[in-house]
Design a protein around this motif. Structure first.
Motif, mmCIF file in Angstrom:
data_model
loop_
_atom_site.group_PDB
_atom_site.id
_atom_site.type_symbol
_atom_site.label_atom_id
_atom_site.label_comp_id
_atom_site.label_asym_id
_atom_site.label_seq_id
_atom_site.Cartn_x
_atom_site.Cartn_y
_atom_site.Cartn_z
ATOM 1 N N PRO A 162 -0.727 8.795 -17.292
ATOM 2 C CA PRO A 162 -0.109 8.140 -16.151
ATOM 3 C C PRO A 162 1.154 7.412 -16.563
ATOM 4 O O PRO A 162 1.363 7.139 -17.748
ATOM 5 N N LYS A 163 1.970 7.079 -15.603
ATOM 6 C CA LYS A 163 3.160 6.286 -15.894
ATOM 7 C C LYS A 163 2.748 4.830 -15.981
ATOM 8 O O LYS A 163 2.032 4.325 -15.158
ATOM 9 N N VAL A 164 3.220 4.171 -16.995
ATOM 10 C CA VAL A 164 2.903 2.765 -17.181
ATOM 11 C C VAL A 164 4.194 2.001 -17.372
ATOM 12 O O VAL A 164 4.969 2.297 -18.268
ATOM 13 N N SER A 293 -5.287 2.149 -19.338
ATOM 14 C CA SER A 293 -4.902 2.867 -18.117
ATOM 15 C C SER A 293 -4.872 4.369 -18.362
ATOM 16 O O SER A 293 -5.248 5.163 -17.491
ATOM 17 N N ARG A 294 -4.456 4.778 -19.560
ATOM 18 C CA ARG A 294 -4.476 6.202 -19.903
ATOM 19 C C ARG A 294 -5.913 6.718 -19.940
ATOM 20 O O ARG A 294 -6.214 7.811 -19.464
ATOM 21 N N ASP A 299 -2.420 4.440 -12.884
ATOM 22 C CA ASP A 299 -1.003 4.134 -13.028
ATOM 23 C C ASP A 299 -0.829 2.640 -12.810
ATOM 24 O O ASP A 299 -1.067 2.136 -11.707
ATOM 25 N N ALA A 338 -5.077 6.069 -7.940
ATOM 26 C CA ALA A 338 -3.872 6.299 -7.129
ATOM 27 C C ALA A 338 -4.196 6.855 -5.745
ATOM 28 O O ALA A 338 -3.626 6.413 -4.736
ATOM 29 N N LYS A 349 0.949 2.940 -7.665
ATOM 30 C CA LYS A 349 0.902 2.182 -8.912
ATOM 31 C C LYS A 349 0.304 0.802 -8.677
ATOM 32 O O LYS A 349 0.761 0.047 -7.820
#
Length: 745
Positions: A162-164, A293-294, A299, A338, A349
């Motif tokens: 995910p984007k962090v 979170s990964r 996210d 999400a 997010k």
């Protein structure tokens, strides 16, 4: 003459830790902005420094790994390669490997790590080659060095990416011309000396008061002598004596004023030396958020504010674990996935905000998320299920009292217990650490669907505290000032009965009231009798105290004084009662107990007629069904459970387990997933369909660690999900005890 390098180890470890923190912070920021040249240069310098210093210390494994990491960063800096997701995973593995070896060095352990595969992968990455080599991350240390605050270990990464984003607002402290490293032990000795000076200041204040009283007494005697004396000689002599006493009082008063100013300045300066920034705790959180979170496929954006705020190192050292637990809770079951957030018209997010600010003589720390919020109905349901209260008692509770239940041991509203959070063994420890150990307070603000915030208030230091000296039943006690809202007199005619307890109404708020001497079970001495005689003349004096968003009134005899005083812990030879956190020494050298406000509040709750009651411990041994197709696993779990006093039956597969569960009602079921005839998910689903097993705790112990499997466990109705790879007997026993409400005595 050979140089003994061992004496430089401590300095090397301290410096290496600082650069490892910089590497972690820098790489988290680079994931957001890979083209940030300034950050690339900063992490390159840190890797280079670790390489050089470890090489000087003959720590070959550390220097070699740091060297390969430096090569990768050099290639990035020279634009020969770009930072991909795979490269970041490799880089973080290298940082963890270096950190692991540094901690072994700090503990005096031999470095036996084999980082060959990792170094080869780094070398390939530096040349721009793709590699499938994935280095295993080192196991976390069993304990952190005593001189440093606990730093969360990185969690294993998964294939989910995910984007962090990490936003930090940190004020850079002004540069100083020179820096001197001072041993923490030396600072502690200085603080102890300062504490003694503060105690002496209190005694000097008492002596000055006594001299002024002597002056007043002498003046009264002079008036009597003047009326009766036949000779002026005696009057003149006595007048001269009083004049000398007056001059002495003036001199002592001036000395006391100057001494007080110097003492305050010394105290302020000494305490400043031991103040450290909250960045020591806050800066490790972005990396933890990134990794967790990964793992959970979420996210998340973490925003950190106020990390430059400074607190006593004694407080900061104890603060990492509570903050870590609150953030892990927010990530695991506070923030939604999400797709769930999108369905609720929220940004995909999630956001966690960790902030700190000064507030008078305190520091406020907020841990806030924009997730689901805490469902009060789930709290009521869990309280009923654990038989903590009756339905009528729960409905009569205020929102504040209801929310306070989540700080009870073993209380969790999480849908399922996992290895990340929700085991119900954390928030009670958070409260104990914040309130009892750090003399602070914690409160909750939540809104269903909007998120939750934990508000923590802490003193700047534990060395000196503002105390209110009071008396009850003629005995002097001290109460930390931060727990006191106000002191007032209230006519007994305004007392009212609320749920069989005395209460007063203060600004449209009902506040329970109890006599402090009754709570502490003080002897009914003459002073107390005299106080009772005065009740018809003077209105009762009530001190309003608060802790964890709860207010209570204490009826006291007298408010004696308010001073900055030193709290001394009890010697090991003295048995602790729980009602005191320590003692302080008054100006007249009397030992005064400093009250534990949390214990006082709990004692008020448990008095006869109180709404809040302690749940009785079950006396019978509970019956547990263990279902697993592995004979070895079954026997191990049986042995563990029986050693804690449980009665255990075994089943070799899901069908066998179902048949036995239908013939006998068990208090809890522990099951594997992958079994012949019927798997654990199907067994759990079948049991939940039975009325007799609708609320029975069911624990899944399996080797399946994927998030999809955990979610399936939630759907079929499991209460806990323990992965065998991280299995230990304490995990199983604590989880079982929290779910069934049974503790061994």
């Amino acid at each position: 003459m050979a140089i003994d390098m061992k004496k430089f180890i401590a300095r090397f470890v301290e410096e290496a830790r600082e650069h490892i923190n910089k590497l972690n912070d820098g790489f988290v920021l680079l994931e957001k902005n890979p083209d940030d040249k300034e950050t690339i240069n900063a992490v390159f310098r840190s890797a280079h420094t670790i390489k050089g210093s470890s090489r000087m210390m003959k720590l070959t494994q550390i220097s070699e790994t740091a060297h390969k990491l430096e090569d990768v960063l050099g290639a990035v800096r020279d634009s020969k390669i770009t930072l991909s997701k795979e490269t970041f995973d490799l880089i973080f593995s290298a940082v963890d490997a270096i950190s692991n070896m540094v901690e072994k060095t700090a503990l005096g352990q031999e470095i036996t790590d084999d980082n060959t595969a990792l170094c080869e992968a780094l070398a390939a990455a530096a040349k721009g080659s793709k590699t499938d080599i994935t280095a295993d991350k080192p196991a976390p240390q069993s304990e952190s060095p005593k001189t440093e605050p606990a730093v969360p270990q990185a969690l294993p990464t998964s294939s989910i990416e995910p984007k962090v984003e990490v936003k930090t607002t940190v004020k850079t402290p002004p540069a100083t011309s020179e820096t001197l490293r001072i041993s923490a032990n030396k600072l502690d000795r200085l603080i102890k000396l300062m504490e003694e000076i503060v105690s002496t200041k209190s005694k000097a204040k008492t002596i000055l008061h006594d001299i002024k009283s002597l002056e007043s007494a002498a003046k009264r005697q002079l008036e009597l002598i003047s009326q009766k004396a036949q000779s002026n000689t005696i009057v003149t002599a006595f007048t001269s004596l009083i004049s000398d006493i007056k001059d002495l009082v003036s001199m002592i008063n001036d000395y006391s004023t100057i001494s007080s100013l110097l003492s305050d300045e010394l105290r302020s300066t000494a305490l400043t030396l031991r103040m450290v920034p909250l960045s020591m705790v806050f800066d490790s959180m972005p990396r933890m958020v990134r990794d967790l979170s990964r793992t959970l496929g979420k996210d998340i954006d973490i925003i950190i504010e106020g990390s430059e705020i400074e607190l006593d190192k004694q407080i900061v050292d104890r603060l990492a674990e509570p903050i870590l637990h609150l953030i892990r809770n927010a990530i695991d079951h506070g923030l939604e996935p999400a797709d769930e957030r999108k369905n609720a018209n929220k940004p995909a997010k999630g956001t966690i905000r960790l902030s700190a600010s000064y507030d008078a003589a305190s520091v406020l720390i907020d841990v806030r998320d924009d997730g689901r919020g805490i469902d009060k109905e789930k709290i009521k349901e869990k309280a009923l299920r654990k038989k903590m209260f009756t339905a009528e008692e729960i409905e009569a509770m205020s929102d504040i009292a209801l929310m306070d239940l989540i700080f009870q041991p073993g209380f969790s509203t999480s849908a399922i217990v996992t290895d990340v959070s929700g085991r119900g063994v954390g928030l009670d420890v958070v409260k104990k650490t914040i309130v009892e150990d750090l003399k602070g307070s914690i409160s909750i603000e939540t809104a269903l669907g909007s998120g939750t915030a934990f508000h923590i208030r802490l003193p700047l230091t534990l060395a000196i505290m503002r105390l209110l000296l009071i008396s009850a039943s003629g005995i002097t006690f001290a109460i930390p000032a931060q727990y006191v809202k106000e002191v007032l007199r209230v006519p007994e005619t305004e007392f009212m009965d609320v749920l069989d307890k005395k209460a007063i109404r203060l600004r449209n708020e009902f506040i329970p009231v109890e006599r402090l001497s009754d709570i502490l079970k003080c002897p009914d001495n003459k002073a107390q009798q005299a106080q009772k005689m005065k009740k018809t003349i003077r209105e009762p004096l009530i001190m309003i105290i608060h802790a964890v968003a709860e207010k209570l009134g204490l009826i006291i005899d007298e408010l004696i004084d308010e001073e900055d005083m030193v709290i001394k812990p009890f010697p090991l030879c003295i048995k602790k009662t729980g009602m005191s956190v320590g003692v302080t020494i008054s100006g007249r050298n009397k030992v005064v107990n400093v009250l534990n406000i949390s214990a006082v509040i709990d004692a008020i709750k448990n008095l006869k007629g109180s709404v809040v009651k302690e749940r009785q411990i079950q006396e019978r041994a509970l019956n547990i069904l263990v279902v697993d197709d592995s004979i070895n696993t079954r026997e191990i779990e049986k042995s563990i459970l029986e050693s804690y006093g449980y009665k255990v039956d075994l089943a070799e597969d899901g069908m066998d387990g179902l048949n036995k569960a239908m013939k006998f009602k068990y208090d809890a079921v522990i099951t594997d997933v992958e079994m012949p005839l019927m798997d654990g998910f199907s067994l759990t689903e079948r049991l939940r369909a039975e009325e007799s097993y609708k609320d029975t705790p069911i624990i899944i112990v399996t080797s399946r660690s994927k998030e999809d499997d955990k979610m399936r466990g939630i759907r079929v109705g499991a209460d806990a999900y323990i992965v065998k790879g991280s299995f230990d007997q304490n995990n199983l026993i604590e989880t079982l005890q929290n779910l069934v409400g049974f503790q061994q005595t």
